[in-house]
Motif scaffolding. Structure first.
Motif, PDB file in Angstrom:
ATOM      1  N   ILE A  66       2.630  -4.336   3.941  1.00 37.31           N
ATOM      2  CA  ILE A  66       2.016  -4.467   5.255  1.00 37.31           C
ATOM      3  C   ILE A  66       1.981  -5.950   5.609  1.00 37.31           C
ATOM      4  O   ILE A  66       1.378  -6.756   4.877  1.00 37.31           O
ATOM      5  N   VAL A  67       2.631  -6.306   6.722  1.00 35.87           N
ATOM      6  CA  VAL A  67       2.731  -7.706   7.157  1.00 35.87           C
ATOM      7  C   VAL A  67       1.997  -7.845   8.488  1.00 35.87           C
ATOM      8  O   VAL A  67       2.538  -7.508   9.545  1.00 35.87           O
ATOM      9  N   PRO A  68       0.743  -8.322   8.490  1.00 34.52           N
ATOM     10  CA  PRO A  68      -0.008  -8.469   9.741  1.00 34.52           C
ATOM     11  C   PRO A  68       0.462  -9.708  10.503  1.00 34.52           C
ATOM     12  O   PRO A  68       0.532 -10.812   9.933  1.00 34.52           O
ATOM     13  N   VAL A  69       0.786  -9.532  11.784  1.00 35.86           N
ATOM     14  CA  VAL A  69       1.308 -10.641  12.583  1.00 35.86           C
ATOM     15  C   VAL A  69       0.515 -10.776  13.880  1.00 35.86           C
ATOM     16  O   VAL A  69      -0.176  -9.858  14.313  1.00 35.86           O
ATOM     17  N   VAL A  95       0.859  -1.188   0.000  1.00 34.10           N
ATOM     18  CA  VAL A  95       0.000   0.000   0.000  1.00 34.10           C
ATOM     19  C   VAL A  95       0.890   1.231   0.000  1.00 34.10           C
ATOM     20  O   VAL A  95       1.945   1.248   0.655  1.00 34.10           O
ATOM     21  N   SER A  96       0.472   2.263  -0.720  1.00 30.81           N
ATOM     22  CA  SER A  96       1.283   3.477  -0.808  1.00 30.81           C
ATOM     23  C   SER A  96       0.425   4.726  -0.681  1.00 30.81           C
ATOM     24  O   SER A  96      -0.674   4.805  -1.234  1.00 30.81           O
ATOM     25  N   ALA A 156       4.355   5.170   6.698  1.00 33.26           N
ATOM     26  CA  ALA A 156       3.753   3.834   6.814  1.00 33.26           C
ATOM     27  C   ALA A 156       2.431   3.889   7.548  1.00 33.26           C
ATOM     28  O   ALA A 156       1.514   3.105   7.254  1.00 33.26           O
ATOM     29  N   ALA A 157       2.292   4.811   8.509  1.00 36.13           N
ATOM     30  CA  ALA A 157       1.055   4.893   9.292  1.00 36.13           C
ATOM     31  C   ALA A 157      -0.150   5.170   8.398  1.00 36.13           C
ATOM     32  O   ALA A 157      -1.242   4.637   8.630  1.00 36.13           O
ATOM     33  N   TYR A 202       6.406  -3.075   6.728  1.00 35.50           N
ATOM     34  CA  TYR A 202       5.914  -2.640   8.026  1.00 35.50           C
ATOM     35  C   TYR A 202       5.225  -3.829   8.678  1.00 35.50           C
ATOM     36  O   TYR A 202       4.235  -4.349   8.158  1.00 35.50           O
ATOM     37  N   VAL A 203       5.770  -4.265   9.804  1.00 34.67           N
ATOM     38  CA  VAL A 203       5.215  -5.409  10.529  1.00 34.67           C
ATOM     39  C   VAL A 203       4.203  -4.873  11.531  1.00 34.67           C
ATOM     40  O   VAL A 203       4.524  -4.014  12.356  1.00 34.67           O
ATOM     41  N   LEU A 204       2.974  -5.391  11.477  1.00 28.38           N
ATOM     42  CA  LEU A 204       1.857  -4.807  12.211  1.00 28.38           C
ATOM     43  C   LEU A 204       1.167  -5.836  13.090  1.00 28.38           C
ATOM     44  O   LEU A 204       0.667  -6.857  12.597  1.00 28.38           O
ATOM     45  N   ASP A 205       1.120  -5.563  14.391  1.00 24.99           N
ATOM     46  CA  ASP A 205       0.265  -6.306  15.315  1.00 24.99           C
ATOM     47  C   ASP A 205      -1.127  -5.689  15.209  1.00 24.99           C
ATOM     48  O   ASP A 205      -1.369  -4.597  15.728  1.00 24.99           O
TER      49      ASP A 205
END
Length: 270
Positions: free
Chosen positions: A152-155, A144-145, A209-210, A183-186
């Motif tokens: 975006i990597v949801p973990v 995403v840009s 990134a936000a 960007y690794v995202l919880d």
């Protein structure tokens, strides 16, 4: 002589958040000189602004076409000096509008573009020092840009603290999917992590990134259209930061508190 302002962005008080050097109307500098200045000061990024409008941002490795916390920090310094509330900064990636009120700065990142709607999970977890089971299976990996493309990597919550860049060619790996960074995202705690692609330095708080995270979460029903939420970052490097994100169907606003820390002068240019 190069005068600069030292500010902390996404910070409730000085010495937290993401530090930044802001240079206003410096003499003509080459890209090589601006990179050398940034590397000398060792902030994650520095921003150079001319006439309160034209801006260039450098991190410790290269020039960035767009970056969030430098834009907010520069607008906050301009606000303190001139008192106006609305600013337009022209970066290589495009024009960014920022509104300042007190110590808060918020930028309109415009609409988000999904550069790659579904990145194959194979290899991504391993490249980040994780297992495939650490990814959130019900959410896709997407690029995403809002000016700078992020994977975006949801973990899962217990995976965020273990994440790291685990391959030397990580930048090339991302480029194959159309991404510049990851960007690794919880997604449960709304907390993220981001590194330079060499993995040497972890970013404290990533405004660019936000905005991508806000658009991603809205698209997948994890946040509400038009409702502000706080994205946490920086805990793992001892610089807790709070990024305020308001996603909408057609645009994303990213902001936060900017703390003024000090001023300085470089007596010679590189």
């Amino acid at each position: 002589m190069l005068d600069f302002y030292h500010v902390d962005v996404f910070a409730d008080r000085p010495y937290t958040g993401n530090s930044l050097a802001v240079f206003l109307d410096p003499p003509p500098l080459t890209p090589e000189q601006m990179l050398a200045v940034t590397q000398e000061l060792r902030h994650f990024e520095a921003i150079f602004v001319w006439n309160g409008a034209r801006a260039r941002v450098f991190d410790l490795l290269e020039e960035l076409p767009f970056a969030g916390h430098p834009v907010l920090g520069a607008a906050a310094v301009l606000h303190e000096l001139h008192g106006a509330a609305d600013w337009t900064l022209e970066l290589p990636a495009g024009t960014v509008r920022v509104r300042t009120e007190g110590s808060i700065a918020a930028m309109d990142q415009g609409g988000a573009e999904v550069v790659n709607p579904e990145v194959p999970a194979s290899g991504v977890a391993e490249s980040l020092g994780l297992d495939a089971g650490d990814l959130v299976a019900e959410l896709p990996l997407q690029v995403v840009s809002t000016g700078l493309p992020y994977l975006i990597v949801p973990v899962r919550p217990d995976a965020l603290g273990r994440a790291r860049i685990a391959r030397p060619d990580f930048g090339d790996f991302l480029a194959a999917f159309g991404a510049r960074f990851a960007y690794v995202l919880d997604v449960e705690a709304l907390e993220g992590r981001h590194w330079n692609n060499d993995g040497v330095m972890e970013d404290v708080a990533t405004g660019s990134a936000a905005g991508c995270v806000g658009a991603y979460l809205l698209a997948h029903g994890r946040v509400t259209d038009g409702e502000e939420f706080a994205l946490a970052q920086g805990r793992f490097v001892g610089r807790p930061s709070r990024i305020l994100v308001t996603p909408r169907a057609d645009r994303v606003t990213v902001g936060g508190n900017v703390a003024m820390v000090g001023t300085g002068t470089l007596r010679v240019a590189p």
